[in-house]
Write an enzyme that holds these catalytic residues in place. Structure first.
Site, PDB file in Angstrom:
ATOM      1  N   SER A 175      11.423  -3.681  -0.789  1.00 13.69           N
ATOM      2  CA  SER A 175      10.434  -2.711  -1.264  1.00 13.69           C
ATOM      3  C   SER A 175       8.997  -3.188  -1.052  1.00 13.69           C
ATOM      4  O   SER A 175       8.699  -4.382  -1.190  1.00 13.69           O
ATOM      5  CB  SER A 175      10.662  -2.491  -2.762  1.00 13.69           C
ATOM      6  OG  SER A 175       9.559  -1.845  -3.342  1.00 13.69           O
ATOM      7  N   GLU A 219       6.859  -2.842  -3.124  1.00  8.65           N
ATOM      8  CA  GLU A 219       6.418  -3.401  -4.407  1.00  8.65           C
ATOM      9  C   GLU A 219       6.319  -4.926  -4.335  1.00  8.65           C
ATOM     10  O   GLU A 219       5.611  -5.547  -5.127  1.00  8.65           O
ATOM     11  CB  GLU A 219       7.384  -2.995  -5.520  1.00  8.65           C
ATOM     12  CG  GLU A 219       7.284  -1.539  -5.928  1.00  8.65           C
ATOM     13  CD  GLU A 219       5.997  -1.198  -6.675  1.00  8.65           C
ATOM     14  OE1 GLU A 219       5.558  -1.998  -7.508  1.00  8.65           O
ATOM     15  OE2 GLU A 219       5.436  -0.127  -6.393  1.00  8.65           O
ATOM     16  N   TYR A 260      10.852  -5.836 -11.552  1.00  9.40           N
ATOM     17  CA  TYR A 260      11.544  -5.179 -10.421  1.00  9.40           C
ATOM     18  C   TYR A 260      11.158  -5.841  -9.103  1.00  9.40           C
ATOM     19  O   TYR A 260      12.013  -6.204  -8.291  1.00  9.40           O
ATOM     20  CB  TYR A 260      11.177  -3.690 -10.402  1.00  9.40           C
ATOM     21  CG  TYR A 260      11.548  -2.968  -9.110  1.00  9.40           C
ATOM     22  CD1 TYR A 260      12.847  -2.517  -8.882  1.00  9.40           C
ATOM     23  CD2 TYR A 260      10.586  -2.732  -8.115  1.00  9.40           C
ATOM     24  CE1 TYR A 260      13.182  -1.853  -7.707  1.00  9.40           C
ATOM     25  CE2 TYR A 260      10.911  -2.071  -6.946  1.00  9.40           C
ATOM     26  CZ  TYR A 260      12.216  -1.631  -6.744  1.00  9.40           C
ATOM     27  OH  TYR A 260      12.536  -0.989  -5.577  1.00  9.40           O
TER      28      TYR A 260
HETATM   29  P1  NDP Z   1      17.935   5.460  -6.971  1.00 10.20           P
HETATM   30  O1  NDP Z   1      17.432   4.958  -8.277  1.00 10.20           O
HETATM   31  O2  NDP Z   1      17.907   6.922  -6.699  1.00 10.20           O
HETATM   32  O3  NDP Z   1      19.472   4.978  -6.796  1.00 10.20           O
HETATM   33  C1  NDP Z   1      19.895   3.745  -7.275  1.00 10.20           C
HETATM   34  C2  NDP Z   1      21.399   3.646  -7.081  1.00 10.20           C
HETATM   35  O4  NDP Z   1      21.858   2.365  -7.540  1.00 10.20           O
HETATM   36  C3  NDP Z   1      22.217   4.693  -7.840  1.00 10.20           C
HETATM   37  O5  NDP Z   1      23.258   5.152  -7.001  1.00 10.20           O
HETATM   38  C4  NDP Z   1      22.794   3.882  -8.984  1.00 10.20           C
HETATM   39  O6  NDP Z   1      24.004   4.393  -9.483  1.00 10.20           O
HETATM   40  C5  NDP Z   1      23.043   2.565  -8.290  1.00 10.20           C
HETATM   41  N1  NDP Z   1      23.260   1.461  -9.214  1.00 10.20           N
HETATM   42  C6  NDP Z   1      22.444   1.042 -10.207  1.00 10.20           C
HETATM   43  N2  NDP Z   1      22.992   0.003 -10.846  1.00 10.20           N
HETATM   44  C7  NDP Z   1      24.185  -0.252 -10.250  1.00 10.20           C
HETATM   45  C8  NDP Z   1      25.207  -1.201 -10.443  1.00 10.20           C
HETATM   46  N3  NDP Z   1      25.143  -2.135 -11.419  1.00 10.20           N
HETATM   47  N4  NDP Z   1      26.300  -1.177  -9.638  1.00 10.20           N
HETATM   48  C9  NDP Z   1      26.398  -0.254  -8.657  1.00 10.20           C
HETATM   49  N5  NDP Z   1      25.467   0.690  -8.429  1.00 10.20           N
HETATM   50  C10 NDP Z   1      24.367   0.684  -9.212  1.00 10.20           C
HETATM   51  O7  NDP Z   1      17.163   4.667  -5.828  1.00 10.20           O
HETATM   52  P2  NDP Z   1      16.674   5.168  -4.375  1.00 10.20           P
HETATM   53  O8  NDP Z   1      17.783   5.887  -3.723  1.00 10.20           O
HETATM   54  O9  NDP Z   1      15.341   5.790  -4.496  1.00 10.20           O
HETATM   55  O10 NDP Z   1      16.429   3.776  -3.660  1.00 10.20           O
HETATM   56  C11 NDP Z   1      17.480   3.101  -2.969  1.00 10.20           C
HETATM   57  C12 NDP Z   1      17.145   1.622  -2.882  1.00 10.20           C
HETATM   58  O11 NDP Z   1      15.921   1.453  -2.159  1.00 10.20           O
HETATM   59  C13 NDP Z   1      16.935   0.940  -4.232  1.00 10.20           C
HETATM   60  O12 NDP Z   1      17.409  -0.377  -4.110  1.00 10.20           O
HETATM   61  C14 NDP Z   1      15.433   0.935  -4.402  1.00 10.20           C
HETATM   62  O13 NDP Z   1      15.008  -0.108  -5.247  1.00 10.20           O
HETATM   63  C15 NDP Z   1      14.989   0.711  -2.967  1.00 10.20           C
HETATM   64  N6  NDP Z   1      13.685   1.218  -2.616  1.00 10.20           N
HETATM   65  C16 NDP Z   1      13.378   2.527  -2.878  1.00 10.20           C
HETATM   66  C17 NDP Z   1      12.143   3.027  -2.525  1.00 10.20           C
HETATM   67  C18 NDP Z   1      11.805   4.456  -2.765  1.00 10.20           C
HETATM   68  O14 NDP Z   1      10.617   4.801  -2.632  1.00 10.20           O
HETATM   69  N7  NDP Z   1      12.759   5.319  -3.060  1.00 10.20           N
HETATM   70  C19 NDP Z   1      11.115   2.166  -1.891  1.00 10.20           C
HETATM   71  C20 NDP Z   1      11.600   0.827  -1.577  1.00 10.20           C
HETATM   72  C21 NDP Z   1      12.821   0.378  -1.948  1.00 10.20           C
HETATM   73  P3  NDP Z   1      24.065   5.417 -10.762  1.00 10.20           P
HETATM   74  O15 NDP Z   1      23.970   6.792 -10.166  1.00 10.20           O
HETATM   75  O16 NDP Z   1      25.386   5.116 -11.341  1.00 10.20           O
HETATM   76  O17 NDP Z   1      22.903   5.093 -11.655  1.00 10.20           O
HETATM   77  P1  GDP Z   2       6.505   2.885  -7.835  1.00 11.25           P
HETATM   78  O1  GDP Z   2       5.439   2.713  -6.810  1.00 11.25           O
HETATM   79  O2  GDP Z   2       7.851   2.437  -7.369  1.00 11.25           O
HETATM   80  O3  GDP Z   2       6.163   2.313  -9.159  1.00 11.25           O
HETATM   81  O4  GDP Z   2       6.690   4.485  -7.972  1.00 11.25           O
HETATM   82  P2  GDP Z   2       6.260   5.502  -9.134  1.00 11.25           P
HETATM   83  O5  GDP Z   2       6.396   6.863  -8.553  1.00 11.25           O
HETATM   84  O6  GDP Z   2       7.001   5.240 -10.402  1.00 11.25           O
HETATM   85  O7  GDP Z   2       4.709   5.166  -9.408  1.00 11.25           O
HETATM   86  C1  GDP Z   2       3.742   5.259  -8.374  1.00 11.25           C
HETATM   87  C2  GDP Z   2       2.362   5.042  -8.986  1.00 11.25           C
HETATM   88  O8  GDP Z   2       2.032   6.177  -9.804  1.00 11.25           O
HETATM   89  C3  GDP Z   2       2.245   3.812  -9.878  1.00 11.25           C
HETATM   90  O9  GDP Z   2       1.040   3.144  -9.604  1.00 11.25           O
HETATM   91  C4  GDP Z   2       2.181   4.411 -11.282  1.00 11.25           C
HETATM   92  O10 GDP Z   2       1.437   3.611 -12.233  1.00 11.25           O
HETATM   93  C5  GDP Z   2       1.449   5.699 -11.006  1.00 11.25           C
HETATM   94  N1  GDP Z   2       1.627   6.710 -12.058  1.00 11.25           N
HETATM   95  C6  GDP Z   2       0.627   7.351 -12.717  1.00 11.25           C
HETATM   96  N2  GDP Z   2       1.157   8.155 -13.653  1.00 11.25           N
HETATM   97  C7  GDP Z   2       2.503   8.024 -13.587  1.00 11.25           C
HETATM   98  C8  GDP Z   2       3.564   8.617 -14.317  1.00 11.25           C
HETATM   99  O11 GDP Z   2       3.377   9.420 -15.231  1.00 11.25           O
HETATM  100  N3  GDP Z   2       4.835   8.244 -13.958  1.00 11.25           N
HETATM  101  C9  GDP Z   2       5.061   7.353 -12.944  1.00 11.25           C
HETATM  102  N4  GDP Z   2       6.340   7.060 -12.626  1.00 11.25           N
HETATM  103  N5  GDP Z   2       4.067   6.772 -12.263  1.00 11.25           N
HETATM  104  C10 GDP Z   2       2.794   7.099 -12.570  1.00 11.25           C
END
Ligand code: NDP
Ligand code: GDP
Length: 371
Positions: free
Chosen positions: A172, A174, A196
């Protein structure tokens, strides 16, 4: 809940492998046999992908993408009391019946060893995580265990059971945190700012280490924020588009946000899952940064969403300190030049088009709830 014969089928699937979810999620009986006897490949040249995090945003888009490419797609699902809605995102994309679910959890090495032994995947995509930054301060140990150690657990299961497979780690942006360069590249040093991000740095370096130590094909994709109508409601883009739909349709009056000055490089999840697949098609494993190259503040993204439905954000947005974070990531902007040159990847969707698609989807959902 089950008919007599369904219950028997359920038991037939559940007992030998512990895969209770298989039948519950509507898999066919023959899938039960597949679960019991090991998975039999339908054709020799068909590739198998195993996805952890299949029920999340990226898992759903990646499953759809790989199915269209002709892959057999297996998704790791953890036991949950909400199993009747766990495939909602896959259903939104119309692929829930084509995914083969297997029962496992990132914190249980034995479950992953069993899954990988049975599935024999060619490609493993580790997308599972506790992925919400703000929650990681409330659940730091859980986040470290799933998001950090969980990746090491998948790597170890792969090393033991499928050392010839290719592995993708969902790293990520992040990890850049307090960004050490105004525009980040694969070479920018990490400065994580949340539990995270720290867990993701550990998982990233374990991925690199397994490549260097054991010569495994392990790749880390450093993806910047990517969104879609399937994004969780807690993330800021989806929170905004959902609130815009509610306000437009008269069921909400205000939208409370935290730090609206933060800037992110937002792309579309469906473009980003293609990059994941492209990375695993390379002969040599490597690390790649995936971003659009454009950064936008939360405030401007918000204005865009309200403007799309003919409203002014200033009339509805209030700042609530409840949504501020103990430590903030102020600015993320990625340079995806390496992915462009080596993979031939580029982001196809503009932020305007992404926000429009998300607002339209939320208008549809809110209208459906009202009718
Ligand atoms: P989501 O939060 O939508 O999905 C997370 C998934 O992980 C869900 O299917 C969840 O299952 C599963 N999960 C959580 N805990 C466990 C566990 N203990 N065992 C098995 N499965 C588990 O994330 P995204 O699809 O948005 O992101 C996918 C990946 O990419 C993540 O690792 C995220 O950190 C990373 N990422 C995402 C970004 C983004 O902008 N979306 C940016 C950079 C990295 P359940 O449905 O059961 O909760
Ligand atoms: P992140 O980049 O993975 O933390 O994705 P988020 O969508 O959760 O947050 C993106 C940015 O939006 C971060 O800098 C947050 O602090 C900012 N932000 C401002 N207001 C909010 C809010 O109400 N909810 C979330 N989730 N983020 C917020």
């Amino acid at each position: 809940m089950f008919s007599a014969s369904a219950w028997e089928n359920y038991r037939a699937i559940e007992q030998p492998t512990g895969c209770a979810l298989g039948f519950y999620l509507g898999l066919r009986y023959e899938d039960g046999f597949r679960l019991r006897n090991g998975f039999k490949k339908e054709a020799a040249d068909v590739k198998r992908a195993l996805i952890t995090g299949i029920t999340g945003q990226d898992g759903a888009y990646l499953a759809q993408f790989l199915l269209r490419k002709g892959y057999e797609v297996y998704g790791v699902v953890r036991r949950s009391s909400a199993s009747d809605v766990m495939d909602a995102k896959l259903r939104w994309l119309g692929v829930e019946k084509d995914v083969r679910f297997v029962d496992g959890n990132l914190i249980d090495l034995s479950s992953l060893i069993r899954v990988i032994r049975e599935v024999k995947p060619d490609e493993i995509y580790n997308l599972a995580a506790q992925s919400f930054v703000k929650s990681s301060w409330n659940q730091p140990l859980l986040t470290g265990t799933v998001t950090g150690l969980g990746a090491a657990t998948v790597l170890e299961a792969m090393r033991l059971e499928a050392a010839g497979a290719r592995f993708y780690q969902a790293s990520s942006s992040e990890m850049y945190g307090m960004a050490q360069e105004p525009v980040q590249t694969e070479k920018t040093p990490f400065y994580p700012r949340s539990p995270y991000a720290i867990a993701k740095v550990y998982a990233h370096w374990m991925t690199v280490n397994y490549r260097e130590s054991y010569k495994l094909h392990t790749t880390s994709g450093i993806l910047f924020n990517h969104e879609s109508p399937l994004r969780g409601l807690e993330f800021v883009t989806r929170k905004v588009t959902h609130a815009v739909a509610q306000i437009k349709l008269g069921v909400a009056e205000k939208l409370a946000l935290g730090n609206v000055h933060a800037k992110r490089d937002w792309g579309h999840a469906k473009d980003y899952v293609e990059a994941m697949w492209m990375m695993l098609q390379q002969d040599e494993a490597d690390d790649y940064l995936i971003a659009t190259g454009r950064t936008t503040s939360v405030e401007d993204m918000c204005k865009m969403a309200f403007k799309y439905v003919g409203l002014n954000a200033e009339d509805y947005v209030v700042v609530d300190k409840h949504f501020l974070r103990p430590a903030e990531v102020d600015l993320l902007q990625g340079n995806p030049a390496k992915a462009k040159v080596k993979l031939g990847w580029r982001a196809k969707t503009s932020l305007e088009d992404l926000i429009e698609e998300m607002v339209e989807a939320d208008l549809k959902r809110v209208r459906a709830q009202l009718s």
